[in-house]
Every structure is written in structure tokens, then in C-alpha cells.
Design a protein around this motif. Structure first.
Motif, short mmCIF file in Angstrom:
data_model
loop_
_atom_site.label_atom_id
_atom_site.label_comp_id
_atom_site.label_asym_id
_atom_site.label_seq_id
_atom_site.Cartn_x
_atom_site.Cartn_y
_atom_site.Cartn_z
N ALA A 54 0.84 -1.20 0.01
CA ALA A 54 -0.02 0.03 0.00
C ALA A 54 0.76 1.31 0.05
O ALA A 54 0.47 2.34 -0.62
CB ALA A 54 -0.91 0.01 1.14
N ALA A 55 2.02 1.29 0.62
CA ALA A 55 2.69 2.33 0.65
C ALA A 55 3.84 2.65 -0.62
O ALA A 55 4.38 3.57 -0.39
CB ALA A 55 3.50 2.35 1.87
N GLY A 56 3.60 1.96 -1.46
CA GLY A 56 4.61 1.83 -2.62
C GLY A 56 5.39 0.67 -2.87
O GLY A 56 5.28 -0.20 -2.16
N PRO A 57 6.26 0.74 -3.80
CA PRO A 57 7.05 -0.41 -4.04
C PRO A 57 7.86 -0.96 -2.96
O PRO A 57 8.22 -0.16 -2.10
CB PRO A 57 7.91 -0.09 -5.09
CG PRO A 57 7.63 1.25 -5.77
CD PRO A 57 6.56 1.90 -4.54
N VAL A 58 7.95 -2.30 -2.91
CA VAL A 58 8.88 -3.00 -1.85
C VAL A 58 9.72 -3.95 -2.76
O VAL A 58 9.39 -4.47 -3.50
CB VAL A 58 7.61 -4.02 -1.04
CG1 VAL A 58 8.24 -4.70 -0.06
CG2 VAL A 58 6.74 -3.12 -0.36
N ASP A 59 10.88 -3.84 -2.17
CA ASP A 59 12.16 -4.56 -2.97
C ASP A 59 12.30 -5.91 -2.31
O ASP A 59 12.26 -6.93 -3.10
CB ASP A 59 13.39 -3.73 -2.80
CG ASP A 59 13.38 -2.41 -3.69
OD1 ASP A 59 12.41 -2.47 -4.39
OD2 ASP A 59 14.36 -1.55 -3.40
N LYS A 60 12.57 -5.97 -1.14
CA LYS A 60 12.91 -7.42 -0.52
C LYS A 60 11.96 -7.63 0.65
O LYS A 60 11.75 -6.77 1.71
CB LYS A 60 14.21 -6.99 0.11
CG LYS A 60 15.21 -8.22 0.24
CD LYS A 60 16.56 -7.46 0.42
CE LYS A 60 17.26 -8.36 1.79
NZ LYS A 60 18.51 -7.76 2.16
N VAL A 61 11.53 -8.82 0.44
CA VAL A 61 10.19 -9.24 1.46
C VAL A 61 10.87 -10.47 2.16
O VAL A 61 11.35 -11.50 1.37
CB VAL A 61 9.06 -9.40 0.85
CG1 VAL A 61 8.00 -10.02 1.59
CG2 VAL A 61 8.59 -8.18 0.12
N LEU A 62 10.43 -10.87 3.45
CA LEU A 62 10.71 -11.88 4.07
C LEU A 62 9.31 -12.49 4.26
O LEU A 62 8.40 -11.89 4.84
CB LEU A 62 11.55 -11.85 5.27
CG LEU A 62 11.56 -13.08 6.27
CD1 LEU A 62 12.47 -14.28 5.66
CD2 LEU A 62 12.19 -12.80 7.49
N GLU A 63 9.02 -13.78 3.89
CA GLU A 63 7.79 -14.45 4.36
C GLU A 63 7.97 -15.62 5.26
O GLU A 63 9.08 -16.44 4.92
CB GLU A 63 7.27 -15.19 2.93
CG GLU A 63 5.78 -15.76 3.19
CD GLU A 63 5.26 -16.57 2.00
OE1 GLU A 63 4.14 -16.89 1.75
OE2 GLU A 63 6.34 -17.20 1.41
N ILE A 64 7.38 -16.04 6.29
CA ILE A 64 7.61 -16.75 7.17
C ILE A 64 6.23 -17.83 6.99
O ILE A 64 5.15 -17.25 7.37
CB ILE A 64 7.71 -16.25 8.60
CG1 ILE A 64 8.93 -15.55 8.68
CG2 ILE A 64 7.80 -17.31 9.80
CD1 ILE A 64 9.44 -14.77 9.89
N GLY A 65 6.59 -19.17 6.66
CA GLY A 65 5.49 -19.94 6.63
C GLY A 65 5.18 -20.12 5.04
O GLY A 65 4.17 -19.80 4.26
N THR A 66 6.05 -20.74 4.43
CA THR A 66 6.00 -20.87 2.96
C THR A 66 4.76 -21.64 2.48
O THR A 66 4.07 -21.62 1.58
CB THR A 66 7.15 -21.76 2.37
OG1 THR A 66 8.34 -21.13 2.80
CG2 THR A 66 7.23 -21.56 0.63
N GLY A 67 4.47 -22.95 3.38
CA GLY A 67 3.30 -23.78 3.20
C GLY A 67 3.50 -24.35 1.63
O GLY A 67 4.40 -24.87 1.23
N CYS A 68 2.65 -24.09 0.84
CA CYS A 68 2.57 -24.62 -0.47
C CYS A 68 3.20 -23.72 -1.32
O CYS A 68 3.43 -24.31 -2.59
CB CYS A 68 1.11 -25.11 -0.83
SG CYS A 68 -0.06 -23.55 -0.78
N GLY A 69 3.33 -22.62 -1.12
CA GLY A 69 3.92 -21.55 -2.07
C GLY A 69 3.09 -20.71 -2.51
O GLY A 69 3.51 -19.85 -3.60
N TYR A 70 1.87 -20.45 -2.27
CA TYR A 70 0.88 -20.05 -3.14
C TYR A 70 1.12 -18.35 -2.66
O TYR A 70 1.18 -17.52 -4.00
CB TYR A 70 -0.75 -20.22 -2.72
CG TYR A 70 -1.71 -19.50 -3.57
CD1 TYR A 70 -1.97 -19.22 -4.85
CD2 TYR A 70 -2.38 -18.49 -2.89
CE1 TYR A 70 -2.63 -18.43 -5.51
CE2 TYR A 70 -3.48 -17.80 -3.44
CZ TYR A 70 -3.57 -17.84 -5.00
OH TYR A 70 -4.58 -17.13 -5.32
N GLN A 71 1.05 -17.89 -1.43
CA GLN A 71 1.31 -16.42 -1.25
C GLN A 71 2.55 -15.96 -1.84
O GLN A 71 2.90 -15.20 -2.21
CB GLN A 71 1.39 -16.42 0.14
CG GLN A 71 1.74 -14.93 0.85
CD GLN A 71 0.94 -13.80 0.62
OE1 GLN A 71 -0.25 -13.91 1.21
NE2 GLN A 71 1.08 -13.18 -0.19
N THR A 72 3.62 -16.91 -1.82
CA THR A 72 4.73 -16.65 -2.24
C THR A 72 4.81 -16.39 -3.85
O THR A 72 5.41 -15.49 -4.38
CB THR A 72 5.95 -17.87 -2.21
OG1 THR A 72 5.79 -18.66 -1.09
CG2 THR A 72 7.18 -17.55 -2.12
#
Ligand code: SAH
Length: 221
Positions: free
Chosen positions: A84-102
Motif C-alpha cells: 500500500a505504501a509503494g514499491p517493496v524491494d525485499k520481502v521475508l515470508e514466514i510460512g511458505t506452506g504450499c508456496g501460493y502466497q509466495t
């Protein structure tokens, strides 16, 4: 055959996906880039074949090991909140699961780092994401409670499993101005929260009630 499975012809047709996109719009998702990802990511490839006819329903579905693929509305909401606040370069996701959100997020950011604690789930996610030719990602089998210090700081951190409270080290790995989005709460009902790290400290906004699996410690190989 391979191509039609990948593009999702038949029960996973364009019309079925469009219906899902419409539903998310009605529920308030307005970021067109996010809606486009929901339209284009073949969610049926992230669930067992027996469930693929339900892949474009707006519901969570089981993926084995007591875990679920998140509801599309929640994936869209979290992605929209992160961007929402503009472009995001580098993200950490915790909980890959099946990888859909990824997969939904990967195309919208420069680089995504994702951690999963269950080995076989991570292996399957790796295969699916490779099949979709998503390459700007780094997957890791680890306990996400610790974050990924060697790759910090991140512009955004996304938790797709719920801790009772945000582990302090995750805020340490967030750059100033960055956002952390997480379901917070001890039981099956939690509050989705967006935290923004500022020079003065961390601000907090509630995004509503949600229901995620718990964030657990330790690895399951
Ligand atoms: N992001 C997924 C949802 C996965 S469900 C989707 O797009 O559908 C949440 C996942 O978090 C589960 O796979 C669970 O194993 C994982 N998880 C729980 N605690 C964790 C931890 N401490 N570190 C890493 N992953 C964790």
C-alpha cells in the motif's frame, strides 16, 4: 496435456478465476496488480489434484501435515496491505506452506525470501514454484521465529502463521519505514495486524479478524 494443466483449462477455466477476482473486488480488494496475480497464479497447482476443482473457491484448503493453503481473500488482503505504501524491494515470508502466497507476491517485489519449518511441504513448494518459473526467490527450511538475519534488513515481512506476539528479532530485521504483517493471537481466532517501523518506534493498525494455523517452533524434517 502438460500445457493445459499449467494454464488450467477446464474446471479451472478463466471464467472460474474471474468469478473469484470479482468476489475479492466486492470484498474491497482494489489493487489491480494484486487482482491480476490472483487471476494469473494457477492456484490448482498448489493443492492435491483431488481438490483442484475447488481451487478457485474463496476458501482455505488442506495441504497435508495439518496445514492449509490460505484463503485467496486473505492472501490478497495481506499482499495489498504490504504494497500500500509503494514499491517493496525485499520481502521475508514466514510460512511458505504450499508456496501460493509466495507466488502471488514474488512478481510484485524484487526479491522474496521464504522460510518453512516442514521439510516435505517446502520440497513440494520448491517444485511448484520452479514449474511456474518464479526465480526471484530464496527458500529455506528453518524456524521462522528466528527470521533470516543474514539477509536482513527487509522492506517487508509477512507471517502466514500466527504467533501470540511478534518475535522481537523480526522487528530488528525490518528496515525503518518497513512493514510487518501478521496474524496475532494464541487461539484459532486472531487479529491481522500491520506494523510499521518508524524512527520513533513501531506503529500498529488492525486489519480485522482472521484464522491462521499457529506459528510453531522447531523443524519437522
Ligand atoms: N503461505 C501459505 C500458507 C501456509 S500455512 C499459503 O500461501 O497458502 C502456514 C505455514 O506456516 C505452514 O506451512 C506451517 O508449517 C508454517 N509455519 C508454522 N510455524 C513456522 C515457523 N516457526 N517457521 C516457518 N514456518 C512455519
Amino acid at each position: 496435456m502438460e500445457d493445459s494443466r499449467l494454464s488450467g483449462i477446464g474446471m479451472t477455466s478463466a471464467r472460474t478465476r474471474e468469478r473469484l477476482v470479482l468476489r475479492l473486488k466486492e470484498q474491497g480488494i482494489s489493487n489491480e496488480r494484486v487482482l491480476d496475480r490472483i487471476r494469473n497464479v494457477p492456484r490448482h497447482l498448489f493443492v492435491d489434484e483431488a481438490l483442484s476443482s475447488r481451487a478457485y473457491e474463496d476458501t482455505a484448503l488442506p495441504i497435508g501435515f495439518g496445514q492449509t493453503i490460505s484463503q485467496p481473500y486473505i492472501v490478497a488482503l495481506m499482499t495489498e496491505a504490504l504494497l500500500a505504501a509503494g514499491p517493496v524491494d525485499k520481502v521475508l515470508e514466514i510460512g511458505t506452506g504450499c508456496g501460493y502466497q509466495t507466488a502471488v507476491l514474488a512478481i510484485l517485489v524484487q526479491e522474496i525470501f521464504s522460510i518453512e519449518r516442514i521439510g516435505p511441504l517446502l520440497a513440494r513448494a520448491r517444485r511448484t514454484l520452479r514449474e511456474l518459473k518464479i526465480r526471484n526467490l530464496h527458500l529455506r527450511l528453518d524456524d521462522g521465529y528466528l527470521g533470516w538475519a543474514a539477509r536482513a534488513p527487509f522492506d517487508g515481512i509477512l507471517l502466514t502463521a500466527a504467533p501470540p506476539d511478534v518475535p522481537a528479532q523480526l522487528f530488528d530485521q525490518l528496515r525503518t519505514g518497513g512493514r510487518l504483517i501478521a496474524p496475532i493471537g494464541a487461539e484459532s481466532k486472531q487479529e491481522l495486524v500491520r506494523y510499521t517501523k518508524t524512527e520513533q518506534g513501531v506503529s500498529r493498525e488492525s486489519l480485522g479478524a482472521v484464522s491462521f494455523v499457529p506459528l510453531l517452533s522447531g523443524l519437522q524434517r
